[in-house]
Design a protein around this motif. Structure first.
Motif, PDB file in Angstrom:
ATOM      1  N   LEU A  85       0.846  -1.207   0.000  1.00  0.00           N
ATOM      2  CA  LEU A  85       0.000   0.000   0.000  1.00  0.00           C
ATOM      3  C   LEU A  85       0.878   1.253   0.000  1.00  0.00           C
ATOM      4  O   LEU A  85       0.667   2.171  -0.816  1.00  0.00           O
ATOM      5  N   TYR A 114      -5.450  -4.031   1.619  1.00  0.00           N
ATOM      6  CA  TYR A 114      -4.674  -2.813   1.893  1.00  0.00           C
ATOM      7  C   TYR A 114      -4.311  -2.083   0.590  1.00  0.00           C
ATOM      8  O   TYR A 114      -4.563  -0.885   0.467  1.00  0.00           O
ATOM      9  N   MET A 117      -6.606   0.470  -1.205  1.00  0.00           N
ATOM     10  CA  MET A 117      -6.778   1.839  -0.698  1.00  0.00           C
ATOM     11  C   MET A 117      -5.987   2.860  -1.533  1.00  0.00           C
ATOM     12  O   MET A 117      -6.252   4.058  -1.437  1.00  0.00           O
TER      13      MET A 117
END
Ligand code: CA2
Length: 145
Positions: A85, A114, A117
């Motif tokens: 991420l 993750y 995002m």
């Protein structure tokens, strides 16, 4: 236009086991599929696969200045990796997350992502066609930015 297509751990085993979940085609078939889509769309592509989280971070970092967008199937690291991420956030390139299977219909630990995002979209459950959809989505985004 140039894209990086990144695949995470165990995707090199495609076609070897679990054909009911991931299909019977091999990782080489996936590479050929992606190359053929990119050739048709006149997109330059670099395809990478690694079983190692840090190596995936290194590849994402190397996209900075070298690619216009990233298609990523982080595989199991989807559900654990803040490092991936952060790498996607660091390079700030448009990215689309792809999953062969529909992770939302599987175990609850697969419902968390993750890397998503830092992605403009997550595509799941379309098999190899998910990669084509991601490539077309990025092409549209990059040409119209
Ligand atoms: O559906 C996907 O594309 C996944 O990213 C695949 C990952 C899984 O951990 C994610 O939750 C969803 C697993 C890739 C492993 O691929 C295999 C291929 C052949 C045999 C066994 C695993």
């Amino acid at each position: 236009m140039k894209l990086f297509v990144l695949n995470g751990p165990n995707l090199n085993m495609l076609g070897v086991r679990e054909p009911d979940i991931y299909g019977a085609q091999t990782y080489t078939d996936l590479e050929n599929y992606v190359r053929q889509v990119c050739q048709r769309e006149e997109i330059e592509v670099e395809i990478h696969q690694s079983n190692h989280e840090g190596a995936l971070v290194d590849i994402i970092q190397s996209a900075y200045g070298n690619a216009d967008g990233i298609v990523i199937n982080p595989a199991a690291y989807t559900h654990t990796s803040v490092a991936i991420l952060d790498a996607l956030k660091a390079v700030a390139l448009p990215a689309v997350e792809v999953h062969l299977s529909d992770v939302s219909q599987r175990e609850s630990f697969r419902h968390v992502s993750y890397p998503a995002m830092a992605c403009i979209a997550q595509i799941k459950g379309l098999g190899f066609q998910g990669y084509e959809k991601a490539i077309l989505m990025l092409k549209e985004r990059i040409l119209n930015k």
